[in-house]
Enzyme design. Sequence first.
Site, PDB file in Angstrom:
ATOM      1  CB  ALA A  70     -19.164  -0.264  39.484  1.00  0.00           C
ATOM      2  CD  GLU A  95     -15.401  -7.087  37.986  1.00  0.00           C
ATOM      3  OE1 GLU A  95     -15.395  -6.048  38.017  1.00  0.00           O
ATOM      4  OE2 GLU A  95     -14.158  -6.707  38.649  1.00  0.00           O
TER       5      GLU A  95
HETATM    6  N1  DAK Z   1     -21.634   4.796  34.938  1.00  0.00           N
HETATM    7  C1  DAK Z   1     -22.495   5.589  34.740  1.00  0.00           C
HETATM    8  N2  DAK Z   1     -23.240   5.715  33.542  1.00  0.00           N
HETATM    9  C2  DAK Z   1     -22.529   5.394  32.824  1.00  0.00           C
HETATM   10  C3  DAK Z   1     -21.626   3.972  32.818  1.00  0.00           C
HETATM   11  C4  DAK Z   1     -20.961   3.770  33.723  1.00  0.00           C
HETATM   12  N3  DAK Z   1     -20.229   3.162  33.452  1.00  0.00           N
HETATM   13  N4  DAK Z   1     -20.697   4.439  31.429  1.00  0.00           N
HETATM   14  C5  DAK Z   1     -22.134   4.526  29.972  1.00  0.00           C
HETATM   15  N5  DAK Z   1     -22.274   5.705  30.835  1.00  0.00           N
HETATM   16  C6  DAK Z   1     -23.263   6.814  30.429  1.00  0.00           C
HETATM   17  C7  DAK Z   1     -22.883   7.655  30.139  1.00  0.00           C
HETATM   18  O1  DAK Z   1     -22.784   8.765  31.239  1.00  0.00           O
HETATM   19  C8  DAK Z   1     -23.584   8.697  29.298  1.00  0.00           C
HETATM   20  O2  DAK Z   1     -24.672   8.803  30.001  1.00  0.00           O
HETATM   21  P1  DAK Z   1     -25.573  10.527  29.523  1.00  0.00           P
HETATM   22  O3  DAK Z   1     -24.225  10.864  29.302  1.00  0.00           O
HETATM   23  O4  DAK Z   1     -26.319  10.665  28.214  1.00  0.00           O
HETATM   24  O5  DAK Z   1     -26.279  10.526  30.784  1.00  0.00           O
HETATM   25  C9  DAK Z   1     -24.856   6.824  28.535  1.00  0.00           C
HETATM   26  O6  DAK Z   1     -24.843   5.875  29.523  1.00  0.00           O
HETATM   27  C10 DAK Z   1     -24.184   6.458  27.349  1.00  0.00           C
HETATM   28  O7  DAK Z   1     -22.424   6.911  27.335  1.00  0.00           O
HETATM   29  P2  DAK Z   1     -21.649   7.083  26.151  1.00  0.00           P
HETATM   30  O8  DAK Z   1     -22.632   8.515  24.959  1.00  0.00           O
HETATM   31  O9  DAK Z   1     -20.073   7.056  26.680  1.00  0.00           O
HETATM   32  O10 DAK Z   1     -21.939   6.573  24.952  1.00  0.00           O
HETATM   33  P3  DAK Z   1     -20.864   5.377  24.021  1.00  0.00           P
HETATM   34  O11 DAK Z   1     -21.232   5.105  23.147  1.00  0.00           O
HETATM   35  O12 DAK Z   1     -20.134   7.096  23.653  1.00  0.00           O
HETATM   36  O13 DAK Z   1     -19.790   4.667  24.784  1.00  0.00           O
HETATM   37  C11 DAK Z   1     -19.123   3.360  26.364  1.00  0.00           C
HETATM   38  C12 DAK Z   1     -20.342   3.010  25.435  1.00  0.00           C
HETATM   39  C13 DAK Z   1     -19.089   1.714  26.876  1.00  0.00           C
HETATM   40  C14 DAK Z   1     -17.593   2.741  25.461  1.00  0.00           C
HETATM   41  C15 DAK Z   1     -18.628   4.364  27.514  1.00  0.00           C
HETATM   42  O14 DAK Z   1     -19.668   4.916  28.148  1.00  0.00           O
HETATM   43  C16 DAK Z   1     -18.104   3.650  28.350  1.00  0.00           C
HETATM   44  O15 DAK Z   1     -16.602   3.937  28.334  1.00  0.00           O
HETATM   45  N6  DAK Z   1     -18.302   3.698  29.665  1.00  0.00           N
HETATM   46  C17 DAK Z   1     -17.834   3.453  30.993  1.00  0.00           C
HETATM   47  C18 DAK Z   1     -17.344   2.078  30.851  1.00  0.00           C
HETATM   48  C19 DAK Z   1     -16.494   2.025  32.530  1.00  0.00           C
HETATM   49  O16 DAK Z   1     -15.042   2.653  32.242  1.00  0.00           O
HETATM   50  N7  DAK Z   1     -16.129   1.088  32.577  1.00  0.00           N
HETATM   51  C20 DAK Z   1     -15.605   0.260  33.925  1.00  0.00           C
HETATM   52  C21 DAK Z   1     -16.580   0.998  35.211  1.00  0.00           C
HETATM   53  S1  DAK Z   1     -15.515   1.372  36.571  1.00  0.00           S
HETATM   54  C22 DAK Z   1     -16.228  -1.228  43.301  1.00  0.00           C
HETATM   55  C23 DAK Z   1     -15.906  -2.741  42.411  1.00  0.00           C
HETATM   56  C24 DAK Z   1     -15.926  -3.135  41.205  1.00  0.00           C
HETATM   57  C25 DAK Z   1     -16.716  -1.412  41.007  1.00  0.00           C
HETATM   58  C26 DAK Z   1     -15.787  -1.177  41.424  1.00  0.00           C
HETATM   59  C27 DAK Z   1     -15.644  -0.566  42.659  1.00  0.00           C
HETATM   60  N8  DAK Z   1     -15.887  -1.926  44.988  1.00  0.00           N
HETATM   61  C28 DAK Z   1     -14.873  -2.834  45.777  1.00  0.00           C
HETATM   62  C29 DAK Z   1     -15.668  -0.366  45.461  1.00  0.00           C
HETATM   63  C30 DAK Z   1     -16.213  -1.895  39.255  1.00  0.00           C
HETATM   64  C31 DAK Z   1     -16.039  -1.268  38.191  1.00  0.00           C
HETATM   65  C32 DAK Z   1     -16.116  -0.204  37.640  1.00  0.00           C
HETATM   66  O17 DAK Z   1     -16.876  -0.631  36.219  1.00  0.00           O
END
Ligand code: DAK
Length: 260
Positions: A67, A115
């Site tokens: 997300a 998911e």
């Molecule tokens: N959201 C927004 N931007 C993201 C992102 C994300 N999930 N993942 C990556 N980006 C963006 C980064 O911020 C960066 O943008 P800039 O800084 O260049 O503007 C760009 O994509 C490139 O990412 P990185 O520079 O971080 O790239 P790396 O190769 O260094 O790392 C990575 C890749 C995939 C390991 C890293 O980007 C990362 O850890 N990303 C986040 C992964 C994560 O934690 N995903 C889970 C998100 S939580 C809900 C239900 C479901 C959910 C929420 C609420 N409700 C019931 C209300 C779901 C929650 C989730 O999915």
Amino acid sequence: MDYQNLQLTSSDGILILTISREKALNALNGQTMQELQHFFGTHLPAQAGVKGVVVTGAGAKAFVAGADIKEFLALDEDKGAEMGQRGHDVFFLIERAGVPVVAAVNGFALGGGCELAMACHMRIAGENARFGQPEVNLGIIPGYGGTQRLLQYIGKSKAIELMMTADMINAEEAYRLGLVNYVVPAGEEVNKAVELIQKIAKKGPIAISKIIETVNAFYQYNEDGFAREVKAFGETTGTEDFKEGAAAFIEKRKANFKGE
Ligand code: DAK
């Protein structure tokens, strides 16, 4: 609806849906979720003759990195609940689609991205794919069905470990655990997904939709899946497709199913 974050192409009756926010690693923001809801809830059911859908991400790095975390700060409890409900609605629509939906996982499939892949009926992973539920890093839990679907695919023990540690697994491990159906060289995910859908398209389409419905009966609705199977089996025996399939076997020819 004009899609901003989804690209849709079609080839021989197979729709390729690409989540296109490459700069944000295709993270699912509110707009993208609305577009997915429209595609699976309105667009797809209105199309005739679709053999299946492939869902993939733009670029070579990510399927969907979750997300959109940058939208999280605007959330309060009400908005969070609304967002959660929409997510569940969208992913149920995918799981209940009447045609096969295959995720072509071309890189990171994290959080909501993992998911999304799990809501699809099957998953093809490129060798560079990485799967994980890292929500605990943010102090939340998987909220788009991950707590349920991950354990359905890989079992409780490993699912709990992955959700609690936020560890990522690679494509081979995902295959070994039963999370993905095939691992292919990076860049070949969509081709393999198309090949799989083409193979399925040669079968009786009503039978395929009844398999989706019957498998979902237990996993989604906690219904008596055996009872649903009895009903759905009866329904398939009443189809022209069944007569054609049986006749084709006896006449030693290929069946020509019409979905009737
Ligand atoms: N959201 C927004 N931007 C993201 C992102 C994300 N999930 N993942 C990556 N980006 C963006 C980064 O911020 C960066 O943008 P800039 O800084 O260049 O503007 C760009 O994509 C490139 O990412 P990185 O520079 O971080 O790239 P790396 O190769 O260094 O790392 C990575 C890749 C995939 C390991 C890293 O980007 C990362 O850890 N990303 C986040 C992964 C994560 O934690 N995903 C889970 C998100 S939580 C809900 C239900 C479901 C959910 C929420 C609420 N409700 C019931 C209300 C779901 C929650 C989730 O999915």
